[in-house]
Design an enzyme around this catalytic site. Structure first.
Site, short mmCIF file in Angstrom:
data_model
loop_
_atom_site.label_atom_id
_atom_site.label_comp_id
_atom_site.label_asym_id
_atom_site.label_seq_id
_atom_site.Cartn_x
_atom_site.Cartn_y
_atom_site.Cartn_z
N ASP A 251 69.47 77.86 17.12
CA ASP A 251 69.96 76.65 17.00
C ASP A 251 70.44 76.29 15.62
O ASP A 251 69.99 75.07 14.98
CB ASP A 251 68.68 75.51 17.37
CG ASP A 251 68.10 75.88 18.94
OD1 ASP A 251 68.66 76.40 19.50
OD2 ASP A 251 67.05 75.51 18.96
N HIS B 230 71.99 71.17 22.74
CA HIS B 230 70.44 71.23 22.44
C HIS B 230 69.80 69.89 22.38
O HIS B 230 70.66 69.10 21.68
CB HIS B 230 70.44 71.83 20.98
CG HIS B 230 69.09 71.74 20.55
ND1 HIS B 230 68.08 72.82 20.82
CD2 HIS B 230 68.41 71.15 19.78
CE1 HIS B 230 66.78 72.52 20.08
NE2 HIS B 230 66.87 71.61 19.30
N CYS C 32 34.25 18.85 60.09
CA CYS C 32 34.57 17.98 59.12
C CYS C 32 35.36 16.86 59.16
O CYS C 32 35.19 15.58 58.80
CB CYS C 32 35.29 18.74 57.91
SG CYS C 32 36.45 19.68 58.15
P1 NAP Z 1 27.85 23.05 50.93
O1 NAP Z 1 26.27 22.84 50.99
O2 NAP Z 1 28.54 22.11 50.02
O3 NAP Z 1 28.13 24.55 50.89
C1 NAP Z 1 29.49 24.95 51.01
C2 NAP Z 1 29.40 26.11 50.26
O4 NAP Z 1 29.00 26.26 48.69
C3 NAP Z 1 28.48 27.13 50.70
O5 NAP Z 1 28.95 28.31 50.86
C4 NAP Z 1 27.42 26.81 49.64
O6 NAP Z 1 26.52 28.03 49.82
C5 NAP Z 1 28.26 27.00 48.36
N1 NAP Z 1 27.55 26.63 47.14
C6 NAP Z 1 26.27 25.78 47.28
N2 NAP Z 1 26.25 25.27 45.86
C7 NAP Z 1 26.96 26.06 45.10
C8 NAP Z 1 27.07 26.02 43.70
N3 NAP Z 1 26.46 25.64 42.91
N4 NAP Z 1 28.38 26.87 43.13
C9 NAP Z 1 29.03 27.30 44.31
N5 NAP Z 1 28.87 27.39 45.52
C10 NAP Z 1 27.89 26.63 45.90
O7 NAP Z 1 28.32 22.49 52.30
P2 NAP Z 1 27.97 22.88 53.90
O8 NAP Z 1 26.36 22.34 53.96
O9 NAP Z 1 27.98 24.51 53.85
O10 NAP Z 1 28.97 22.55 54.78
C11 NAP Z 1 29.07 21.18 55.14
C12 NAP Z 1 29.79 20.27 54.35
O11 NAP Z 1 31.38 21.00 54.41
C13 NAP Z 1 30.13 18.91 54.94
O12 NAP Z 1 30.25 17.79 53.94
C14 NAP Z 1 31.57 19.08 55.48
O13 NAP Z 1 32.19 17.78 55.84
C15 NAP Z 1 32.29 19.89 54.64
N6 NAP Z 1 33.59 20.57 55.31
C16 NAP Z 1 34.68 20.11 54.91
C17 NAP Z 1 35.95 20.78 55.39
C18 NAP Z 1 37.33 20.16 54.94
O14 NAP Z 1 38.02 20.84 55.43
N7 NAP Z 1 37.24 19.05 54.27
C19 NAP Z 1 35.67 21.85 56.38
C20 NAP Z 1 34.52 22.14 56.79
C21 NAP Z 1 33.47 21.35 56.35
P3 NAP Z 1 24.94 28.13 50.45
O15 NAP Z 1 25.63 28.88 51.71
O16 NAP Z 1 23.99 28.97 49.83
O17 NAP Z 1 24.76 26.81 50.75
#
Ligand code: NAP
Length: 913
Positions: free
Chosen positions: A147, A111, A717
């Site tokens: 039981d 049980h 970049c």
């Molecule tokens: P970004 O203006 O800094 O934007 C990047 C991302 O962040 C976008 O999705 C953007 O949205 C978003 N974002 C903007 N303001 C934000 C906020 N306050 N809070 C959170 N997210 C926010 O850069 P981007 O013009 O797109 O890209 C170009 C830059 O990326 C260049 O400086 C380049 O050198 C850099 N990059 C670096 C690498 C690396 O591996 N180091 C690789 C690729 C690119 P939105 O779409 O609305 O703008």
């Protein structure tokens, strides 16, 4: 020779069969007969089957007595075996006293409670319902009461807070009960079995829980009482409650998986009305939360409605789910077949709520189940699907979905979404235009949209849903539930397999993905195919390989004498990760981050750049087809200042992976700190120096120098932001660059001969014009381009070359992110000054050097402050090589093993022994 004790076994089920097997090993015992219940249909009780195998006479009686009188023919058959002891391991029938006392030594009976507490048929349930701290079983001498007979032995165990009726039976009452029956028989055989009269103090007689009216839960009770009632009936038959629907109808449900919940109430719940509950009940991401009369909470994880067991959190979703409402006759036949397969593996009866793993199944059982189901139903089932639908009814629904939908069924679900049809590249491609949250495409809460512009002709391609903070919150909560729910059920190796499935799907759809990327971002199609999409696929494959190789260390530490100490580390996923990416390589940036994040075992949401989110949405569709559980990956196009900011601010996001500009990166880092100190990694802008010494291979230097700037229209970049060319070859280098530029084909990126497409979007295009104007104003020499490509619609920017650039100029310091080559001279005798100039920037992403002198090259590699150094090559990135910057180019790495660490946390465990 001593006479053997002659035993009759009266009972049923696996428990009785195991007792029979145990007693068969005793040489001093003979089992002279087995008395059990009749067959149910064609199904014989396992006790009868076991007895037959051992050639023991079997008697099957529907009942032993009628109107309180023993049936003579039954008595006669019982007497025919001449038993000296009756053993009743698990007996659900009324046995007449003529039989109980018919054996010389009497009858001993199992049980499942510590008598005299919980007399009656549902003793284990009542042990839990009454909140007993101790559970156990008794073996007693049967008498004419229920039981009440004298005790032979008892055994006990503590009731754990995780116990349910199932667990307490399986972990203790069953295995220890079988053994104890053997011990009891031995004691009888040796004449040492006591007969201890049961005390009347503490005696209870509890109602039978097989009666439906007794299974109804009283919700006017404390949380603890509700919890105990549910677990006392878990998993069979389940506590009954009644839902009061808004339209006045009622629905009876059964509750399973209860636990006390100290973190209540919930903020994200939706109220569910239950009959008899004066307080509130909510459906939330963790289940059904019920408030007890004492203000404490109990949470219910699973609900059975009709024949289906669902996650309680899915209640409202299930209510809207039109897909499977009832099953056809043929499907019900298949259900029985499936139940047979489960039963054969689990060796127990299968109910709708049977949980494959809770019933003790292991990994080999998963393989067996998968193979048997594949063979029986001809479906391409995979192991991970068992982990995702471990409850029988869920699993059956999965099977039915497949049988109804063909190959779109398993892990290849029919996905509904709003889409626009992209007609390009001799293809028609359906691209989703909604947010992807919790495995579904949905509209944005505020119904806002983003206009997506084709940079090649400046026309609006389509509109896609634009996420707000509310949508981000939904996605984060879905990712959170998945992280603590379905995703945890998937083993690392299965996770790797899902990622490989996804990579294969991307490969199969690579032309579609590259076409979308080309049209959306202006990337030249051939480059999109090879790099944007090709390297994305490689990233998923590379990181898939890491899934089952994430391991910690064993660390020698000082022992705590005289004891020893073992210290080891575990690498664990962080939780929900937010990913924010730029527009230059939309799919590749997504893949670099997400593949590492997912391989590490996290769940995530991504906000792609608002200007080109289309490949991310197509990718979302593929994740469903690859079999990823809902909530693991969420994709939310939206604006950075709104949705992006909400990701950075969210309290449940524990890690943020960001790629973008340095100013936004700094802002994000502050938000990560202010919100919940979330871990963040930042891949930011660059102004990478490329040094070309006079002793270089000139052909190679020109070719790579060109691509270091003009690759992907300079939207790269690691693009070389500044070229330092030794004065001795300066003019020759420029002459050759200009020659190549004049023959560069600029035009429609989908055209296979095109080398240079349009810039990504208008704001960026305008910024490049402004960048060039500043260069000219500061006195740099514009030797080529600096303007829109004449006579071409779209954001086509002429590849540009500036010379005579001095270090203090804006164009020497700032990133253009476009096809603009900035050239300065240097003297080969002054390497120290050259290195100072190369390092005189706040960026530190990449760098390059062209020279045939290995000493010079390595000296450069030693002294340059940049995360990546290319020697006699440029842009040679690989998914296995860590990628990321120094100084204000950010920190943390994408790619390679180091990227995994960005998405893992280390736990140190110390054990003294
Ligand atoms: P970004 O203006 O800094 O934007 C990047 C991302 O962040 C976008 O999705 C953007 O949205 C978003 N974002 C903007 N303001 C934000 C906020 N306050 N809070 C959170 N997210 C926010 O850069 P981007 O013009 O797109 O890209 C170009 C830059 O990326 C260049 O400086 C380049 O050198 C850099 N990059 C670096 C690498 C690396 O591996 N180091 C690789 C690729 C690119 P939105 O779409 O609305 O703008």
């Amino acid at each position: 020779m001593a006479l053997k004790m002659r035993i009759a076994i009266i009972g049923q089920s696996n428990f009785a069969a195991d007792v029979l097997e145990l007693l068969l090993d005793r040489s001093n015992i003979q089992i002279v007969g087995v008395f059990t219940i009749p067959d149910k249909g064609s199904r014989e009780d396992i006790l009868a089957t076991t007895a037959t195998i051992h050639n023991i006479p079997v008697f099957k009686f529907a009942c032993w007595r009628r109107k309180g009188v023993a049936l003579p023919e039954v008595l006669e058959q019982y007497k025919s075996v001449g038993a000296t002891l009756n053993v009743l391991p698990f007996c659900s029938q009324f046995i007449p006293m003529e039989v109980i006392n018919g054996a010389l030594l009497g009858s001993i009976c199992y049980h499942p409670s510590i008598l005299p507490r919980h007399r009656g048929a549902s003793a284990i349930s009542w042990t839990l319902i009454e909140g007993d701290e101790v559970a156990g079983f008794s073996i007693f001498w049967a008498d004419d009461g229920l039981d009440t007979g004298p005790l032979l032995l008892t055994r006990q165990t503590n009731v754990e807070s995780t116990d349910t009726l199932d667990t307490i039976y399986k972990r203790f009452l069953y295995p220890e009960g079988v053994k104890a029956m053997g011990v009891a028989v031995d004691m009888v055989a040796s004449g040492t079995a006591p007969k201890i009269i049961q005390p009347e103090v503490g005696a209870t007689y509890d109602p039978a829980m097989f009666k439906t009216e007794n299974q109804v839960i009283n919700l006017q009770a404390t949380a603890e009482k509700i919890w105990n009632f549910v677990r006392g009936l878990d998993s069979v038959p389940g506590a009954i409650a009644t839902v009061l629907h808004g339209n006045g109808t009622e629905e009876q449900i059964r509750l399973f998986g209860a636990h006390l919940y100290s973190a209540g109430p919930v903020s994200n719940g939706k109220v569910l009305r239950l009959r008899g509950l004066t307080k509130t009940a909510w459906i939330h991401s963790g289940g059904l939360l019920i408030e007890g009369t004492d203000g404490a909470f109990v949470n219910i994880r699973r609900i059975k409605r009709g024949t289906r067991v669902i996650s309680a959190s899915e209640w409202f979703k299930q209510a809207e789910d039109q897909s499977i409402t009832d099953f056809s006759e043929d499907e019900l036949v298949k259900r029985s077949l499936l139940a047979g397969i489960w039963k054969a593996i689990l060796k127990e009866d299968v109910e709708s709520s049977t949980d494959f793993f809770a019933s003790g199944a292991g990994s080999m059982d998963v393989v067996r189940l998968v193979e048997e189901v594949k063979e029986a139903f001809d479906v391409p089932l995979q192991n991970e699907q068992v982990f995702m639908a471990p409850v029988f009814e869920e699993f059956f629904s999965l099977l039915v979905r497949f049988l109804r939908q063909g190959s779109a069924g398993f892990g290849n679900q029919q996905l509904d979404f709003e889409a626009f049809t992209l007609k390009a590249n001799k293809r028609e491609i359906r691209v989703p235009t909604q947010l992807f949250i919790n495995g579904e495409f949905v509209d944005a809460e505020a119904q806002r949209t983003l206009e997506i512009v084709n940079p090649t002709n400046e026309e609006v391609l389509c509109k896609v849903a634009c996420a707000s903070a509310t949508d981000v919150d939904k996605a984060v909560r879905a990712a959170h539930s998945a992280f603590y729910g379905s995703w945890r059920q998937i083993t690392p190796r299965q996770r790797g397999q899902l990622m490989l499935n996804l990579a294969d799907l991307m490969e199969r759809n690579k032309e579609e993905l590259a076409t979308i990327e080309s049209v959306d971002s202006g990337a030249v199609y051939t480059l999109a195919l090879k790099t944007h999409v090709g390297m994305s696929i490689e990233a998923w494959r590379y990181f898939a390989g890491w899934c089952d190789k994430i391991q910690g260390n064993t660390i020698p530490v000082n022992p705590a004498r005289p004891n020893n100490v073992l210290t080891f580390t575990r690498k664990e996923p962080i939780g929900v990760c937010g990913l924010i990416t730029p527009w230059n390589y939309p799919l590749m940036m997504l893949s670099w981050k997400m593949a590492a994040c997912i391989a590490a075992g996290n769940t995530c949401l991504i906000k792609p750049a608002q200007t080109c989110p289309l490949t991310a949405l197509k990718f979302a569709e593929l994740t469903v087809r690859a079999g990823f559980p809902p909530g693991v990956i969420n994709v939310l196009p939206g604006k950075g200042s709104d949705a992006g900011q909400a990701v950075a601010d969210h309290e449940l996001v524990r890690k943020l992976g960001f790629t973008g500009s340095t100013p936004i990166g700094k802002h994000i880092m502050k938000s990560c700190a202010d919100s919940n100190l979330k871990k963040c990694s930042l891949e930011l802008g660059g102004k990478s120096p490329l040094i070309i010494f006079a002793d270089c291979d000139m052909d190679k230097a020109v070719k790579h120098g060109m691509s270091s700037v003009f690759f992907n229209k300079g939207e790269d970049c690691i693009a070389a932001g500044r070229l330092f060319v030794e004065d001795r070859i300066h003019d020759e280098f420029i002459r050759r660059v200009l020659k190549d530029l004049r023959t560069m084909t600029i035009g429609d990126p989908l055209d296979r001969s095109t080398a240079h497409g349009p810039q990504n979007h208008k704001a960026h295009f305008d910024k490049l014009l402004e960048f060039c104007r500043r260069g000219v104003d500061e006195g740099a020499k514009l030797v080529y381009g600096g303007c829109r490509v004449p006579n071409l619609k779209g954001y086509f920017f002429t590849p540009t070359v500036f010379t005579n650039v001095t270090d203090d100029m804006f164009i020497a310091q700032e990133e253009s992110f476009g096809p603009i080559m900035i050239i300065s001279k240097f003297n080969g005798s002054d390497i120290d000054s050259l290195m100072q100039r190369a390092n005189r920037t706040e960026y530190g992403l990449a760098s390059g050097v062209f020279t045939k002198d290995i000493g010079k090259a390595l000296n450069f590699a030693d002294r340059i402050e940049a995360g990546t150094v290319f020697v006699n090559v440029y842009n040679k990135t690989d998914v296995a090589a860590p990628f990321g910057g120094f100084k204000q180019s950010g920190y943390g790495k994408d790619l390679g093993q180091e990227a995994l660490n960005e998405y893992l946390k280390t736990k140190c465990v110390t054990v003294e022994y």
